[in-house]
Design a protein around this motif. Structure first.
Motif, PDB file in Angstrom:
ATOM      1  N   TYR A  87       0.875  -1.193   0.000  1.00 47.79           N
ATOM      2  CA  TYR A  87       0.000   0.000   0.000  1.00 47.79           C
ATOM      3  C   TYR A  87       0.897   1.222   0.000  1.00 47.79           C
ATOM      4  O   TYR A  87       1.918   1.246   0.703  1.00 47.79           O
ATOM      5  N   GLU A  88       0.529   2.250  -0.786  1.00 42.42           N
ATOM      6  CA  GLU A  88       1.416   3.428  -0.845  1.00 42.42           C
ATOM      7  C   GLU A  88       1.309   4.302   0.394  1.00 42.42           C
ATOM      8  O   GLU A  88       2.196   5.110   0.656  1.00 42.42           O
ATOM      9  N   THR A  89       0.219   4.140   1.167  1.00 42.30           N
ATOM     10  CA  THR A  89       0.105   4.870   2.438  1.00 42.30           C
ATOM     11  C   THR A  89      -0.154   3.848   3.556  1.00 42.30           C
ATOM     12  O   THR A  89      -1.243   3.819   4.126  1.00 42.30           O
ATOM     13  N   PRO A  90       0.852   3.007   3.871  1.00 40.62           N
ATOM     14  CA  PRO A  90       0.622   1.935   4.866  1.00 40.62           C
ATOM     15  C   PRO A  90       0.153   2.477   6.213  1.00 40.62           C
ATOM     16  O   PRO A  90      -0.595   1.801   6.927  1.00 40.62           O
ATOM     17  N   GLN A  91       0.566   3.699   6.549  1.00 40.02           N
ATOM     18  CA  GLN A  91       0.190   4.253   7.858  1.00 40.02           C
ATOM     19  C   GLN A  91      -1.303   4.563   7.940  1.00 40.02           C
ATOM     20  O   GLN A  91      -1.846   4.686   9.034  1.00 40.02           O
ATOM     21  N   THR A  92      -1.976   4.681   6.794  1.00 42.73           N
ATOM     22  CA  THR A  92      -3.425   4.971   6.837  1.00 42.73           C
ATOM     23  C   THR A  92      -4.276   3.740   6.528  1.00 42.73           C
ATOM     24  O   THR A  92      -5.501   3.823   6.505  1.00 42.73           O
ATOM     25  N   LEU A  93      -3.651   2.604   6.289  1.00 39.04           N
ATOM     26  CA  LEU A  93      -4.407   1.380   5.983  1.00 39.04           C
ATOM     27  C   LEU A  93      -5.156   0.906   7.233  1.00 39.04           C
ATOM     28  O   LEU A  93      -4.571   0.834   8.316  1.00 39.04           O
TER      29      LEU A  93
END
Ligand SMILES: Nc1ncnc2c1ncn2[C@@H]1O[C@H](COP(=O)(O)OP(=O)(O)O)[C@@H](O)[C@H]1O
Ligand SMILES: CC(C)(COP(=O)(O)O)[C@@H](O)C(=O)NCCC(=O)O
Ligand SMILES: [K+]
Length: 244
Positions: A87-93
């Motif tokens: 995911y390109e934004t793993p912190q928001t998954l």
């Protein structure tokens, strides 16, 4: 024994596990969180760990009164997971999506997997046979579709979920049921068809509060399991114990 708690945006689901065996599951609202956890721990006195995954505004603090009775673990992005997160934004998954992906990876090894969670939102998550988590899609769940039609219009009533009588709705309520239910069924079938164009073989796991209702209406072969998130939460925790 482990008490796994899944805090979704609509309801809280919980289950007691002995190893990989689910002993009993529970569903309740956020407003009755403490009382329900207390009752479960009272009934299952051998519970040693409370494992929580929350995508709602229920935080660690809400469980603080149980800290002397059990070990509390709040699953987070910093835990070990059995897949590579692309995911390109793993912190928001969403942590629920990570737990589902972990469960799919561990329960169905060496194959492409699509996980569909029909809850408040419908989430689609794809993990390929090399255990790369590729991402997916987020759309509105069935209840949310009924509520938004009512909320953002002047004339549409708030209806509760019903199977459509026929495809061509002959009244306002028939039209709403047709649009909401068939709309989501077509969306899921469209998503599956799109992935079939890219991957010749993959398994499909369907879970969430609307999974039983939807499974009856889908053409594809699907593993429908309402407890998949809770089972995955138990497995994610076992994986953490082994790999930390
Ligand atoms: N008693 C219930 N209360 C609320 N939603 C329910 C209930 N029974 C079934 N549902 C369905 O479950 C869906 C929500 O699923 P759920 O998995 O509980 O969501 P979340 O994990 O986001 O809290 C709704 O779209 C609704 O149609
Ligand atoms: C998409 C969700 C709201 C689904 O929540 P749910 O329907 O299970 O209550 C949740 O996974 C979330 O907050 N995700 C963050 C955004 C993302 O996953 O990219
Ligand atoms: K969901």
């Amino acid at each position: 024994m482990i008490l796994a708690v899944d805090v979704g945006n609509t309801r809280i689901k919980a289950a007691v596990f002995e190893g990989n065996t689910l002993l009993e599951s529970f569903v309740f609202l956020k407003t009755a969180l403490e009382k329900n956890i207390e009752n479960i721990l009272e009934k299952y006195k051998n519970t040693t760990h409370l494992v929580i995954a929350s995508v709602s505004d229920v935080e660690k603090q809400a469980f603080i009164s149980f800290k002397d009775a059990v070990n509390i673990h709040f699953v987070s992005q910093t835990d070990p997971f059995p897949f590579v997160n692309c995911y390109e934004t793993p912190q928001t998954l969403g942590i629920d999506r990570m737990v589902l992906a972990a469960g799919a990876t561990l329960q169905y090894p060496n194959q492409n997997r699509l996980v569909i969670d029909a809850g408040t939102c419908v989430t689609y998550d794809f993990i390929d046979e090399n255990d790369n988590y590729l991402g997916g899609a987020i759309s509105s769940g069935l209840r949310l579709r009924y509520e938004s039609l009512h909320h953002f219009t002047a004339k549409l009533p708030l209806l509760t979920l019903e199977k459509p009588k026929r495809f061509i709705g002959k009244s306002t309520s028939e039209s709403i049921h047709s649009g909401v239910v068939n709309g989501l069924v077509f969306e899921i079938e469209g998503c599956i068809a799109e992935i079939k164009g890219q991957y010749s073989k993959f398994i499909i796991i369907l879970t969430g509060g609307d999974s039983v209702f939807l499974a009856k209406r889908l053409k594809n072969t699907i593993f429908a399991n309402s407890n998949f998130l809770l089972e995955s939460l138990n497995q994610t925790f076992q994986y953490k114990i082994k790999n930390d």
